[in-house]
Write a protein that holds these residues in place. Structure first.
Motif, PDB file in Angstrom:
ATOM      1  N   UNK A   1      30.761  74.496 -51.856  1.00  0.00           N
ATOM      2  CA  UNK A   1      30.221  74.911 -53.156  1.00  0.00           C
ATOM      3  C   UNK A   1      30.491  73.891 -54.254  1.00  0.00           C
ATOM      4  N   UNK A   2      31.373  72.948 -54.034  1.00  0.00           N
ATOM      5  CA  UNK A   2      31.592  71.866 -54.982  1.00  0.00           C
ATOM      6  C   UNK A   2      32.567  72.194 -56.103  1.00  0.00           C
ATOM      7  N   UNK A   3      32.714  71.256 -57.040  1.00  0.00           N
ATOM      8  CA  UNK A   3      33.772  71.335 -58.060  1.00  0.00           C
ATOM      9  C   UNK A   3      33.420  72.063 -59.358  1.00  0.00           C
ATOM     10  N   UNK A   4      32.205  72.575 -59.485  1.00  0.00           N
ATOM     11  CA  UNK A   4      31.826  73.307 -60.694  1.00  0.00           C
ATOM     12  C   UNK A   4      31.104  74.587 -60.258  1.00  0.00           C
ATOM     13  N   UNK A   5      31.865  75.674 -60.275  1.00  0.00           N
ATOM     14  CA  UNK A   5      31.380  76.937 -59.719  1.00  0.00           C
ATOM     15  C   UNK A   5      31.091  77.973 -60.796  1.00  0.00           C
ATOM     16  N   UNK A   6      29.999  78.661 -60.610  1.00  0.00           N
ATOM     17  CA  UNK A   6      29.648  79.811 -61.431  1.00  0.00           C
ATOM     18  C   UNK A   6      29.963  81.058 -60.604  1.00  0.00           C
ATOM     19  N   UNK A   7      30.590  82.052 -61.232  1.00  0.00           N
ATOM     20  CA  UNK A   7      30.814  83.350 -60.591  1.00  0.00           C
ATOM     21  C   UNK A   7      30.078  84.383 -61.443  1.00  0.00           C
ATOM     22  N   UNK A   8      29.073  85.013 -60.842  1.00  0.00           N
ATOM     23  CA  UNK A   8      28.273  86.017 -61.537  1.00  0.00           C
ATOM     24  C   UNK A   8      28.328  87.332 -60.782  1.00  0.00           C
TER      25      UNK A   8
ATOM     26  N   UNK B   1      26.312  72.974 -62.664  1.00  0.00           N
ATOM     27  CA  UNK B   1      27.010  73.644 -61.566  1.00  0.00           C
ATOM     28  C   UNK B   1      26.694  72.995 -60.224  1.00  0.00           C
ATOM     29  N   UNK B   2      27.658  73.111 -59.318  1.00  0.00           N
ATOM     30  CA  UNK B   2      27.469  72.635 -57.950  1.00  0.00           C
ATOM     31  C   UNK B   2      27.382  73.799 -56.962  1.00  0.00           C
ATOM     32  N   UNK B   3      27.670  75.016 -57.415  1.00  0.00           N
ATOM     33  CA  UNK B   3      27.603  76.182 -56.553  1.00  0.00           C
ATOM     34  C   UNK B   3      27.725  77.459 -57.354  1.00  0.00           C
ATOM     35  N   UNK B   4      27.303  78.562 -56.732  1.00  0.00           N
ATOM     36  CA  UNK B   4      27.341  79.862 -57.389  1.00  0.00           C
ATOM     37  C   UNK B   4      27.851  80.910 -56.401  1.00  0.00           C
ATOM     38  N   UNK B   5      28.748  81.749 -56.872  1.00  0.00           N
ATOM     39  CA  UNK B   5      29.203  82.903 -56.104  1.00  0.00           C
ATOM     40  C   UNK B   5      28.673  84.136 -56.818  1.00  0.00           C
ATOM     41  N   UNK B   6      27.916  84.940 -56.090  1.00  0.00           N
ATOM     42  CA  UNK B   6      27.329  86.152 -56.657  1.00  0.00           C
ATOM     43  C   UNK B   6      28.031  87.357 -56.051  1.00  0.00           C
TER      44      UNK B   6
END
Length: 175
Positions: free
Chosen positions: A6-13, A87-92
């Motif tokens: 997911x990489x070094x800049x993650x969004x958690x929504x 962002x480099x990845x997102x966790x939903x």
């Protein structure tokens, strides 16, 4: 490890009270990255969730996304395009409405310290928030799921408490 992909800049929504801030803090602690809680940027410290002026929030948000590493929790879809550009990845997260309602009541009545809380603020039960969780969140959940399949970054969707607990375990994260 999934986090590596997911990489070094993650969004958690995800829905309100789904565990976004707790997860962001756990990832940040494990990776040595700052956990940025958008609720803290959006609301005035020491208040009962009083929003900052929109331009002040946007400036704080845009400054935070410039960092090389971060895990940022919160939805605030008005500013999502800027966030996704970095962002480099997102966790939903996707938990049942009943779980979100219980977590909201628990944090208002019993928790004095929690990830993502406002500095100097105190959570209190509000009808608007109960309505948001019980009614508005259902449409948001569908919208986020549809959006996730169109994003240009890797997306991890965690549906339910069991999937979330498994992710914590598999990634070696502590709450």
């Amino acid at each position: 490890m999934i986090l590596d992909r997911l990489g070094p800049r993650l969004i958690v929504m995800g829905p309100s009270n789904s565990g976004k801030s707790t997860l962001a803090q756990a990832i940040g602690r494990a990776r040595g990255w700052p956990a940025v809680h958008l609720d803290q940027l959006h609301h005035r410290p020491g208040s009962d969730w009083v929003p900052r002026p929109a331009e002040e929030f946007a400036a704080l948000h845009d400054a935070a996304i410039l960092a090389e590493h971060w895990v940022m929790d919160g939805n605030y879809t008005r500013l999502l395009p800027q966030r996704l550009a970095r962002a480099t990845g997102l966790i939903l997260l996707d938990v049942p409405t009943t779980t979100s309602l219980w977590r909201y009541l628990r944090r208002c009545w019993f928790e004095t310290a929690r990830a993502g809380a406002l500095e100097g603020g105190r959570d209190s039960v509000k009808w608007d928030m109960l309505h948001h969780i019980a009614v508005t969140t259902r449409a948001n959940r569908r919208r986020y799921a549809a959006m996730a399949v169109t994003l240009p970054v890797p997306v991890l969707r965690l549906t339910g408490a069991v999937a979330l607990a498994r992710f914590y375990r598999d990634e070696g994260l502590r709450r």
